[in-house]
Design an enzyme around this catalytic site. Structure first.
Site, PDB file in Angstrom:
ATOM      1  N   GLY A 122      54.868  86.266  84.833  1.00 15.39           N
ATOM      2  CA  GLY A 122      55.361  86.016  86.189  1.00 15.39           C
ATOM      3  C   GLY A 122      56.682  86.711  86.441  1.00 15.39           C
ATOM      4  N   GLY A 188      72.928  80.952  59.232  1.00 18.21           N
ATOM      5  CA  GLY A 188      73.194  80.005  60.317  1.00 18.21           C
ATOM      6  C   GLY A 188      72.911  78.573  59.890  1.00 18.21           C
ATOM      7  N   GLY A 190      72.970  75.954  61.792  1.00 19.07           N
ATOM      8  CA  GLY A 190      72.716  75.143  62.986  1.00 19.07           C
ATOM      9  C   GLY A 190      71.523  74.240  62.734  1.00 19.07           C
ATOM     10  N   VAL A 191      71.049  73.579  63.786  1.00 22.17           N
ATOM     11  CA  VAL A 191      69.948  72.629  63.638  1.00 22.17           C
ATOM     12  C   VAL A 191      68.723  73.304  63.029  1.00 22.17           C
ATOM     13  CG1 VAL A 191      68.413  71.084  64.893  1.00 22.17           C
ATOM     14  CG2 VAL A 191      70.769  71.383  65.667  1.00 22.17           C
ATOM     15  N   GLU A 211      76.915  80.525  56.624  1.00 23.94           N
ATOM     16  CA  GLU A 211      77.372  80.137  57.962  1.00 23.94           C
ATOM     17  C   GLU A 211      78.749  80.743  58.238  1.00 23.94           C
ATOM     18  OE1 GLU A 211      76.462  78.384  60.885  1.00 23.94           O
ATOM     19  OE2 GLU A 211      78.488  79.042  61.406  1.00 23.94           O
ATOM     20  N   VAL A 277      70.416  82.200  63.873  1.00 26.68           N
ATOM     21  CA  VAL A 277      71.789  82.267  64.392  1.00 26.68           C
ATOM     22  C   VAL A 277      71.869  81.893  65.872  1.00 26.68           C
ATOM     23  CG1 VAL A 277      72.566  83.971  62.702  1.00 26.68           C
ATOM     24  CG2 VAL A 277      71.552  84.747  64.858  1.00 26.68           C
ATOM     25  N   GLY A 278      70.855  81.216  66.364  1.00 29.89           N
ATOM     26  CA  GLY A 278      70.895  80.770  67.757  1.00 29.89           C
ATOM     27  C   GLY A 278      69.794  81.399  68.581  1.00 29.89           C
ATOM     28  N   ALA A 327      64.227  70.213  74.049  1.00 25.89           N
ATOM     29  CA  ALA A 327      63.004  70.012  74.820  1.00 25.89           C
ATOM     30  C   ALA A 327      63.155  68.876  75.827  1.00 25.89           C
ATOM     31  CB  ALA A 327      61.845  69.718  73.866  1.00 25.89           C
ATOM     32  N   HIS A 451      64.998  40.956  61.870  1.00 27.33           N
ATOM     33  CA  HIS A 451      65.410  41.109  60.480  1.00 27.33           C
ATOM     34  C   HIS A 451      64.176  41.145  59.578  1.00 27.33           C
ATOM     35  CE1 HIS A 451      67.750  40.682  56.833  1.00 27.33           C
ATOM     36  NE2 HIS A 451      66.904  39.749  56.449  1.00 27.33           N
TER      37      HIS A 451
END
Ligand code: FAD
Ligand code: AMP
Length: 478
Positions: A122, A188, A190-191, A211, A277-278, A327, A451
């Site tokens: 698109g 990296g 990161g996550v 990193e 790295v992102g 997300a 509990h």
């Protein structure tokens, strides 16, 4: 004849497909354009998240965790598991089946809700027209009252380590290894780097994470990040901070990387290298020069707080716009925009988007960190509760980490919930629900928690904010 729609969505990731379904549910005639082809060459919906992101990475994280537990975690329970082995192609095939199921599910939802799928690429033209180029090269132009751009993001490439889809891969390639590399480098911390590094480390790879920044997980609460670094290092993950990759060389099916750190020039050789790295926004061939839509200085589509672009009736959501590349953020933006198009006054609370890292232990947080609040001059009270004091965590032999609740010292309103430990993602969501309703630490403390549950750690941390914890010695005295 030109097809006309109330809403045309470009991209069927969690931002786009959710926006399209919501718009259709609100009675708007809706089309969604998607071009992603799966391994069989068929158009697959669901975007990065379903095809090569959230879902496949969690499938491999869950499989690899089960393997790791069978190998080293069962014996403490008195369970003897001899000859445990891993069939990597079977594990990867299971992951691919889950992806297929879910992406097929989105197609079903499109049909059930009356969303028209337009297969192809698109491109937004002037006057809210959208050109769709099918896989066979044929084009059609559709007319939209409203356009929602949800073209997402893709991995950033760096010149010192060009992806070759073999020894050097991006996150997508790291979901497809057919055997466990003996040595694995991850660029990296990161996550994505930490999650994918964890998958292969659990399966036996010797993993080094390189990193550039000196600080580990700078977005997380400092106390939690410190605990995470300690835990991952103890698990055997080698995390080299302040190490910037400068070059790589592929030789004999191995890759040698060069990086500089405080001690100078370093070199390491790996069987595989994951570059994480992102991610960058996808805008290639997306906007005609006269579309009127502006990008910001970092290449994201410029939008306001309600995801409106510079062109009335054209919106953009998800990874292609500012904010967290998550997300659930993309989907909620999609819902907000669909509702606004339908005439509702929807807003989104950007202050309460939870973040999760699905390592073991998991790391999750919502709201502000202690260092952020101190930086803003907000006086806070902090309560923590270690899982080492949780009966449920002990029963599960999963006692690493803590829950930390931060509240405004003047009002007791909860401003941040931070968790490192078992089911951190689920626990943080409870904090998010409370915070959305303006909970105080005292409110959380007055609630009845079942509990024995891991959730009791949230209860106790909230009690600890005002020195009322029962099952741990209070830092703050009443
Ligand atoms: P995308 O999901 O990238 O979807 C965009 C879609 O648009 C794609 O399908 C693309 O083909 C299509 N498209 C682009 N341009 C065009 C065009 N011109 N015409 C037609 N179609 C087009 N997030 C989480 O919240 N939790 C997680 O656990 C998590 N794990 C992740 C793990 C990995 C390995 C990765 C890579 C990401 C992860 N993410 C996670 C991030 C998450 O995947 C993204 O934030 C999310 O997919 C963004 O959604 P989106 O709809 O904006 O874009
Ligand atoms: P994220 O953006 O959270 O996915 O994390 C990507 C990480 O990669 C960040 O922490 C960056 O500091 C790191 N990074 C980026 N470029 C390099 C590089 N050349 N060498 C090492 N780390 C890098």
């Amino acid at each position: 004849m030109t097809q006309k729609f109330d809403v045309v969505v470009i991209g069927a990731g969690p931002g786009g497909y959710v926006a399209a379904i919501k718009a259709a549910q609100l009675g708007l005639k809706t089309a969604c354009i998607e071009k992603y082809q799966d391994n069989e060459g068929k158009i697959a919906l669901g975007g990065t998240c379903l095809n090569v992101g959230c879902i496949p990475s969690k499938a491999l994280l869950d499989s690899s965790w089960k393997y790791h537990e069978a190998k080293v975690g069962f014996s403490i329970h008195g369970i003897e598991a001899k000859g445990v082995s891993i069939d990597v192609p079977a594990m990867v095939a299971r992951k691919s089946n889950i992806v297929k199921n879910l992406t097929g599910g989105v197609s079903t939802l499109f049909k059930a809700n009356g969303v028209t799928l337009l297969e192809g690429h698109g491109k937004l033209l002037a006057g809210k027209q959208v050109e769709v180029t099918a896989l066979d090269g044929t084009t059609q132009v559709v007319q939209a009252e409203n356009v929602i751009i949800a073209s997402g993001s893709k991995p950033i490439d760096i010149p010192p380590a060009p992806v070759n889809y073999d020894t050097i891969v991006d996150s997508t390639g790291a979901l497809e290894f057919q055997s466990v590399p003996k040595t694995l480098g991850v660029i990296g911390a990161g996550v994505i780097g930490l999650e994918l590094g964890s998958v292969w480390a659990r399966l036996g790879a010797d993993v080094t994470v390189i990193e550039a920044q000196d600080k580990f997980l700078p977005a997380a609460d400092e106390q939690i990040a410190k605990e995470a670094l300690k835990t991952f290092t103890k698990q055997g993950l080698k995390i080299r901070l302040g190490a910037r990759l400068t070059a790589s060389e592929v030789k004999k099916k191995q890759v040698t990387v060069s990086f500089t750190d405080a001690e100078g020039e370093q070199q390491m050789t790996f069987d595989k290298l994951i570059v994480a790295v992102g991610r960058r926004p996808v805008t290639t061939d997306l906007l005609a020069t006269d579309s009127g839509v502006d990008l910001d200085e970092r290449g994201f589509i410029y939008v306001d707080d309600q995801c409106a672009t510079s062109v009335p009736g054209v919106y953009a959501v998800g990874d292609v716009v500012r904010g967290a590349m998550l997300a659930h953020k993309a989907s909620e933006e999609g819902v907000m925009v669909a509702e606004r198009i339908a005439g509702h006054k929807a807003q989104m609370n950007y202050d309460l988007i939870p973040s999760v890292i699905y390592t073991h232990p998991e790391i999750a947080w919502v709201g502000k960190t202690e260092q952020q609040l101190k930086g803003e001059g907000v006086a806070v009270n902090v309560g923590t509760f270690p899982f080492a004091a949780s009966g449920r965590a002990m029963a599960a032999n999963d006692t690493g980490g803590m829950v930390k609740v931060i509240a405004d010292a003047a009002t007791d309103r909860v401003l941040g919930v931070h968790v490192i430990g078992p089911s951190a993602a689920e626990l943080v969501q409870q904090g998010a629900i409370g915070m959305e309703f303006g909970t105080s630490a005292e409110d959380l403390g007055m609630m009845v928690f079942s509990h024995p549950t891991l959730s009791e750690a949230l209860h106790e941390a909230a009690l600890a904010v005002n020195g009322h914890a029962i099952h741990v010695v209070n830092r703050k005295k009443r």
